[in-house]
Enzyme design. Structure first.
Site, PDB file in Angstrom:
ATOM      1  CG  ASN A  34      -1.908  -0.985   1.322  1.00  0.00           C
ATOM      2  OD1 ASN A  34      -2.471  -1.343   0.295  1.00  0.00           O
ATOM      3  ND2 ASN A  34      -2.187  -1.478   2.503  1.00  0.00           N
ATOM      4  CG  HIS A  45       5.233   4.218   6.836  1.00  0.00           C
ATOM      5  ND1 HIS A  45       5.420   2.887   6.545  1.00  0.00           N
ATOM      6  CD2 HIS A  45       4.887   4.279   8.142  1.00  0.00           C
ATOM      7  CE1 HIS A  45       5.223   2.183   7.645  1.00  0.00           C
ATOM      8  NE2 HIS A  45       4.884   2.992   8.625  1.00  0.00           N
ATOM      9  CG  HIS A  47       2.112  -0.281   4.965  1.00  0.00           C
ATOM     10  ND1 HIS A  47       1.540   0.953   4.779  1.00  0.00           N
ATOM     11  CD2 HIS A  47       1.082  -1.153   5.104  1.00  0.00           C
ATOM     12  CE1 HIS A  47       0.236   0.847   4.822  1.00  0.00           C
ATOM     13  NE2 HIS A  47      -0.095  -0.415   5.007  1.00  0.00           N
ATOM     14  CD  GLN A  49      -1.590  -4.644   5.567  1.00  0.00           C
ATOM     15  OE1 GLN A  49      -2.531  -5.428   5.475  1.00  0.00           O
ATOM     16  NE2 GLN A  49      -1.735  -3.426   6.050  1.00  0.00           N
TER      17      GLN A  49
END
Ligand code: ZN
Ligand code: ZN
Length: 223
Positions: A34, A45, A47, A49
């Site tokens: 994202n 910020h 990141h 997943q």
């Protein structure tokens, strides 16, 4: 991010996919990144997943069943066929190198949705060789640079990796790929999911992929 660091990230994705996918109760690994507050993320910020599912989620299931039907009828991978057609037509290609191609598919749901495909028929990132990891790092970097130059701000996006399930079955008809969904329609307008998208699961996209692809392709990048 330097190409080498993107390569390290790809190795992390490979490692996590392999390790989590080896657990007997895990059937699907969804890896995504994202970027940008417009995405509605909890972290401001960029990141990544990783979700390890005990089932195959619906979007993937739909892709798998279409790929399987096509394979049964044509004895050919649907995704390889799409890549072959994109290469022949070339109007929706953003960029390509010896191992990968990035294009806006004719079925894009977002105006600037770009998919990246490996030219080799592979089911997951784990099957890439070293050269391909470098080629993939380079094409991701180039695409993100083009996105950032498009409107002269850091383009937010969701980047999804679709790979074969990890349920131990064979998926010779599936071909791993990346999908980027930037939420902008124009420099000042975001695309919101409304009635048709939310209620019917059908996206309305009022742009032509050929035109959006030409726009992204024409951006001149500094070396
Ligand atoms: Zn294929
Ligand atoms: Zn997909």
């Amino acid at each position: 991010m330097p190409v080498g660091k993107i390569g390290n990230l790809i190795k992390v994705w490979q490692d996590r996919y392999f390790d989590l996918g080896n657990k007997s109760f895990i059937k699907y690994i969804l890896i995504f990144e994202n970027k940008g507050e417009e995405i509605g993320v909890t972290l401001s910020h960029p990141h990544g997943q990783i979700y390890a599912f005990s089932y195959i989620p619906p979007v993937v299931l739909e892709e798998l069943s279409s790929s399987k039907n096509f394979y049964r009828k044509n004895k050919k991978c649907l995704h390889c066929k799409i890549v072959e057609r994109e290469l022949r037509d070339s109007s929706r290609i953003i960029t390509s190198n010896k191992d990968f191609i990035a294009f806006i598919p004719f079925y894009a749901r977002w105006p600037y949705e770009v998919h990246i495909y490996c030219l080799r028929h592979l089911g997951s990132l784990c099957e890439l060789d070293d050269r391909e990891v470098t080629s993939l790092s380079k094409i991701i970097k180039e695409l993100v640079n083009r996105y950032n130059k498009l409107f002269n701000f850091r383009m937010p996006y969701v980047m999804i990796i679709h790979q074969i399930p990890t349920d131990g079955k064979d998926y010779p008809y599936y071909h791993f790929h990346f999908e980027f969904y930037p939420p902008y329609r124009t420099k000042n307008k975001l695309k919101y999911l409304a009635g048709c998208e939310l209620g019917a699961g059908t996206f309305i996209n009022d742009t032509l992929p050929e035109e959006r692809a030409a726009e992204l392709r024409s951006i001149i990048l500094e070396e």
